[in-house]
Design a protein around this motif. Structure first.
Motif, PDB file in Angstrom:
ATOM      1  N   THR A  57       0.931  -1.311   0.131  1.00 44.68           N
ATOM      2  CA  THR A  57      -0.118  -0.055  -0.216  1.00 44.68           C
ATOM      3  C   THR A  57       0.781   1.188   0.059  1.00 44.68           C
ATOM      4  OG1 THR A  57      -1.828  -0.960   1.434  1.00 44.68           O
ATOM      5  CG2 THR A  57      -1.765   1.226   1.340  1.00 44.68           C
ATOM      6  N   VAL A  58       0.638   2.424  -0.612  1.00 44.54           N
ATOM      7  CA  VAL A  58       1.444   3.497  -0.952  1.00 44.54           C
ATOM      8  C   VAL A  58       1.027   4.019   0.463  1.00 44.54           C
ATOM      9  CG1 VAL A  58       1.175   3.344  -3.517  1.00 44.54           C
ATOM     10  CG2 VAL A  58      -0.354   4.841  -1.925  1.00 44.54           C
ATOM     11  N   LYS A  59       2.223   5.205   0.799  1.00 47.27           N
ATOM     12  CA  LYS A  59       2.179   5.909   1.978  1.00 47.27           C
ATOM     13  C   LYS A  59       1.439   7.129   1.595  1.00 47.27           C
ATOM     14  CE  LYS A  59       6.481   4.400   3.462  1.00 47.27           C
ATOM     15  NZ  LYS A  59       8.075   4.631   3.705  1.00 47.27           N
ATOM     16  N   ALA A  60       0.663   7.976   2.405  1.00 51.03           N
ATOM     17  CA  ALA A  60      -0.055   8.978   2.290  1.00 51.03           C
ATOM     18  C   ALA A  60       0.743  10.074   1.666  1.00 51.03           C
ATOM     19  CB  ALA A  60      -0.688   9.563   3.671  1.00 51.03           C
ATOM     20  N   SER A  61       2.155  10.106   2.213  1.00 54.42           N
ATOM     21  CA  SER A  61       3.048  11.214   1.718  1.00 54.42           C
ATOM     22  C   SER A  61       3.363  11.114   0.196  1.00 54.42           C
ATOM     23  CB  SER A  61       4.234  11.359   2.680  1.00 54.42           C
ATOM     24  OG  SER A  61       5.001   9.876   2.434  1.00 54.42           O
ATOM     25  N   ASP A  62       3.364   9.922  -0.295  1.00 59.66           N
ATOM     26  CA  ASP A  62       3.667   9.461  -1.796  1.00 59.66           C
ATOM     27  C   ASP A  62       2.549  10.112  -2.695  1.00 59.66           C
ATOM     28  OD1 ASP A  62       5.950   8.201  -0.892  1.00 59.66           O
ATOM     29  OD2 ASP A  62       4.814   6.043  -0.830  1.00 59.66           O
ATOM     30  N   LEU A  63       1.265  10.331  -2.137  1.00 61.16           N
ATOM     31  CA  LEU A  63       0.118  10.766  -2.967  1.00 61.16           C
ATOM     32  C   LEU A  63       0.149  12.252  -3.098  1.00 61.16           C
ATOM     33  CD1 LEU A  63      -2.482   8.411  -1.525  1.00 61.16           C
ATOM     34  CD2 LEU A  63      -1.832   8.329  -4.177  1.00 61.16           C
ATOM     35  N   ILE A  64       0.828  13.243  -2.147  1.00 66.33           N
ATOM     36  CA  ILE A  64       0.545  14.599  -2.175  1.00 66.33           C
ATOM     37  C   ILE A  64       0.686  15.262  -3.338  1.00 66.33           C
ATOM     38  CG2 ILE A  64       0.993  16.631  -0.953  1.00 66.33           C
ATOM     39  CD1 ILE A  64       1.064  14.994   1.577  1.00 66.33           C
ATOM     40  N   ALA A  65       2.189  14.845  -4.022  1.00 63.26           N
ATOM     41  CA  ALA A  65       2.632  15.539  -5.159  1.00 63.26           C
ATOM     42  C   ALA A  65       1.792  15.278  -6.212  1.00 63.26           C
ATOM     43  CB  ALA A  65       3.990  15.114  -5.558  1.00 63.26           C
ATOM     44  N   HIS A  66       1.072  14.247  -6.462  1.00 55.73           N
ATOM     45  CA  HIS A  66       0.162  13.911  -7.374  1.00 55.73           C
ATOM     46  C   HIS A  66      -1.236  14.462  -7.182  1.00 55.73           C
ATOM     47  CE1 HIS A  66       3.013  11.021  -8.966  1.00 55.73           C
ATOM     48  NE2 HIS A  66       3.053  10.678  -7.522  1.00 55.73           N
ATOM     49  N   PHE A  67      -1.554  14.633  -6.095  1.00 54.81           N
ATOM     50  CA  PHE A  67      -2.634  15.671  -5.840  1.00 54.81           C
ATOM     51  C   PHE A  67      -2.554  16.988  -6.329  1.00 54.81           C
ATOM     52  CE2 PHE A  67      -4.333  11.957  -3.619  1.00 54.81           C
ATOM     53  CZ  PHE A  67      -5.656  12.227  -3.655  1.00 54.81           C
ATOM     54  N   GLU A  68      -1.305  17.547  -5.867  1.00 57.72           N
ATOM     55  CA  GLU A  68      -1.015  19.214  -6.318  1.00 57.72           C
ATOM     56  C   GLU A  68      -0.992  19.096  -7.880  1.00 57.72           C
ATOM     57  OE1 GLU A  68       2.696  19.095  -4.364  1.00 57.72           O
ATOM     58  OE2 GLU A  68       1.818  19.835  -2.311  1.00 57.72           O
ATOM     59  N   ALA A  69      -0.314  18.081  -8.499  1.00 53.00           N
ATOM     60  CA  ALA A  69      -0.302  18.013  -9.879  1.00 53.00           C
ATOM     61  C   ALA A  69      -1.703  18.223 -10.619  1.00 53.00           C
ATOM     62  CB  ALA A  69       0.522  17.073 -10.615  1.00 53.00           C
ATOM     63  N   VAL A  70      -2.404  17.315  -9.930  1.00 52.33           N
ATOM     64  CA  VAL A  70      -3.853  17.231 -10.813  1.00 52.33           C
ATOM     65  C   VAL A  70      -4.722  18.751 -10.485  1.00 52.33           C
ATOM     66  CG1 VAL A  70      -6.571  16.302 -10.481  1.00 52.33           C
ATOM     67  CG2 VAL A  70      -4.354  14.671 -10.387  1.00 52.33           C
ATOM     68  N   GLU A  71      -4.445  19.372  -9.215  1.00 52.67           N
ATOM     69  CA  GLU A  71      -4.961  20.468  -9.040  1.00 52.67           C
ATOM     70  C   GLU A  71      -4.672  21.764  -9.919  1.00 52.67           C
ATOM     71  OE1 GLU A  71      -7.228  23.373  -6.684  1.00 52.67           O
ATOM     72  OE2 GLU A  71      -7.498  21.348  -7.453  1.00 52.67           O
ATOM     73  N   SER A  72      -3.338  21.520 -10.088  1.00 52.72           N
ATOM     74  CA  SER A  72      -2.615  22.489 -11.307  1.00 52.72           C
ATOM     75  C   SER A  72      -2.898  22.277 -12.783  1.00 52.72           C
ATOM     76  CB  SER A  72      -1.081  22.386 -11.321  1.00 52.72           C
ATOM     77  OG  SER A  72      -0.251  22.616  -9.953  1.00 52.72           O
ATOM     78  N   ALA A  73      -3.589  20.992 -12.895  1.00 53.59           N
ATOM     79  CA  ALA A  73      -3.876  20.712 -14.338  1.00 53.59           C
ATOM     80  C   ALA A  73      -5.278  21.228 -14.232  1.00 53.59           C
ATOM     81  CB  ALA A  73      -3.767  19.495 -14.608  1.00 53.59           C
ATOM     82  N   ARG A  74      -6.061  20.993 -13.170  1.00 59.00           N
ATOM     83  CA  ARG A  74      -7.664  21.392 -13.020  1.00 59.00           C
ATOM     84  C   ARG A  74      -7.880  22.818 -13.391  1.00 59.00           C
ATOM     85  NH1 ARG A  74     -11.453  22.586  -9.562  1.00 59.00           N
ATOM     86  NH2 ARG A  74     -10.370  23.127  -7.991  1.00 59.00           N
ATOM     87  N   VAL A  75      -6.801  23.660 -12.495  1.00 57.67           N
ATOM     88  CA  VAL A  75      -7.159  25.213 -12.608  1.00 57.67           C
ATOM     89  C   VAL A  75      -5.953  25.773 -13.592  1.00 57.67           C
ATOM     90  CG1 VAL A  75      -7.232  27.181 -11.159  1.00 57.67           C
ATOM     91  CG2 VAL A  75      -8.030  24.789 -10.316  1.00 57.67           C
ATOM     92  N   GLN A  76      -6.265  26.260 -14.620  1.00 56.51           N
ATOM     93  CA  GLN A  76      -5.349  26.865 -15.314  1.00 56.51           C
ATOM     94  C   GLN A  76      -5.863  28.077 -16.109  1.00 56.51           C
ATOM     95  OE1 GLN A  76      -3.659  24.235 -18.535  1.00 56.51           O
ATOM     96  NE2 GLN A  76      -2.603  22.911 -16.853  1.00 56.51           N
TER      97      GLN A  76
END
Length: 444
Positions: free
Chosen positions: A93-112
């Motif tokens: 199972t991935v660690k919570a900390s491993d997911l944060i950068a990918h949530f940030e990337a989705v948010e940056s792509a979602r809001v442009q």
């Protein structure tokens, strides 16, 4: 300027606020964000859809592939206790900390450029996990479809092999009122010229028609692959491959052979790109694990945890309970979503239950314990069933504690109805019960 969340919990709260609907089927918004992320996989992808059996199929695929030496990535939903359970890399199972950068990337792509694309919780989190998997140097990615198929967020990925497990009635308000309508939605994950494995022994005609229309490489149980077995072992054969003397999957339940047969068909279909040995198959079948799928916890009284949450899966649960042997009494801890076909679910399992413990669940989509009890009493009277006592509880753990207090050591307790019901028990760790002989409160 908004300050982005710093924790996974913060990101999940953020995702819950972006779209007015919990479920909003459609691929246009998700595909736009995925294109901005340049989301793509460089390994074989297996997508798994169906009404029941998806989680087991993904777990079996993963276990065999890991035993074959491949680096696997798996996305499943929903989770039982922790969100991170939805993503596994090489069996972990991935660690919570491993997911944060990918949530940030989705948010940056979602809001442009001031333009915000509204995403549901499921869509946002799916994109984040897909991005993590796409950058994890995988040998194979295994993706479980969340709901339906054609319009599910996972369907932005063109899978190299699609598996469709059993198809039955569930989520009819989104997918249609019958198996043909639901099958048509599930068939949306199939791709032209690529393997399409159907584990359902009697698939809807709509699935067969769509597969033929688009020219998918259709693998049908009974035509392209088959299995047989006795109480000790089973065998599989299909398209030039045969495996004999296989041990039964470590996952309990008679329906697991159907899932395993579809898994071997998928791996055979991909054997040029993803070869697996007979020994890897044997090891994978023996070592596969999946909490909450007819999970029997040792002890007294016996405890069974199962996420069965629709009439088809509850029927399978009832058959598996019946095959366990004799227990003087069976106590049922039950919580469910308000949109489920409760009378049909009750009809499947009611003959086996001697006492009910209805529970509230921590989601607005759930029926209250009191409402479940009222529906049970109404159904019980209409069906002319024997009177069965019931009680209501504030959460699954309290309901389980009440059941354990009332149960004899030789009795059995089954916890089912929703991922939330089983998760509400497992959040405190795997229970170890000690039967007592006191009556619980609020019994009628």
């Amino acid at each position: 300027m908004r300050i982005p969340p710093q924790t996974l919990e913060g990101w999940l709260r953020h995702c819950e606020q972006l779209h007015p609907k919990t479920i909003a089927l459609g691929l246009e918004r998700v595909r736009t964000v995925a294109q901005r992320l340049d989301l793509r996989f460089h390994c074989p992808v297996i997508t798994v859809a169906g009404t029941n059996g998806k989680g087991s199929t993904c777990a079996l695929l993963e276990a065999i592939a890991v035993q074959a030496g491949y680096r696997t990535g798996v996305y499943t939903s929903p989770h039982l206790v922790h969100f991170e359970e939805r993503c596994r890399v090489h069996g972990e199972t991935v660690k919570a900390s491993d997911l944060i950068a990918h949530f940030e990337a989705v948010e940056s792509a979602r809001v442009q450029n001031g333009d915000e694309i509204p995403l549901t919780y499921f869509e946002f989190t799916t994109l984040a996990i897909l991005r993590l998997l796409s950058q994890s140097l995988l040998d194979v990615a295994i993706l479980e479809v969340g709901l339906g198929g054609r319009l599910d967020a996972t369907n932005i990925i063109d899978a190299d092999c699609a598996v469709i497990t059993s198809i039955d009635l569930d989520h009819t308000e989104y997918l249609g009122p019958d198996r043909e309508s639901i099958g048509r939605e599930k068939a949306g994950i199939l791709r032209m010229g690529r393997p399409a494995v159907l584990s359902d022994p009697v698939p809807p005609q709509s699935v067969l028609d769509h597969a033929r229309e688009i020219g998918a490489d259709l693998w049908l149980l009974g035509r392209d692959f088959n299995f047989s077995g006795d109480k000790q072992q089973w065998s599989w054969a299909g398209r030039g491959r045969r495996y004999t003397g296989l041990a039964f999957p470590a996952l309990r339940g008679a329906n697991q052979l159907l899932n395993a047969a579809g898994v071997l068909a998928a791996l055979t279909a991909l054997r040029e790109r993803l070869p697996v040995s007979a020994q890897a198959i044997r090891n994978g079948l023996a070592l596969v694990e999946l909490p909450g799928r007819f999970q029997v916890v040792p002890g007294q009284p016996a405890l069974v945890l199962d996420v069965a949450h629709n009439p088809h899966s509850v029927a399978a649960l009832a058959a598996n309970l019946d095959a366990m042997g004799f227990f003087p009494r069976t106590h049922a801890v039950f919580g469910a979503m308000a949109d489920k076909d409760l009378p049909a679910m009750l009809a499947k399992v009611a003959p086996l239950i001697d006492r009910w413990y209805f529970t509230d669940l921590p989601t607005p989509r759930a029926a209250s314990a009191a409402a479940l009890q009222q529906q049970w009493q109404t159904w019980q009277c209409a069906a002319g069933q024997r009177p069965v006592p019931s009680s209501v509880h504030a959460d699954p753990l309290q309901a389980l504690q009440a059941a354990a207090a009332a149960a004899e050591p030789v009795d059995r307790i089954v916890v089912f109805g929703s991922f939330y019901t089983v998760g509400g028990v497992l959040v405190h760790g795997v229970p170890r019960l000690h039967a007592r002989h006191a009556d619980s409160a609020n019994v009628d």
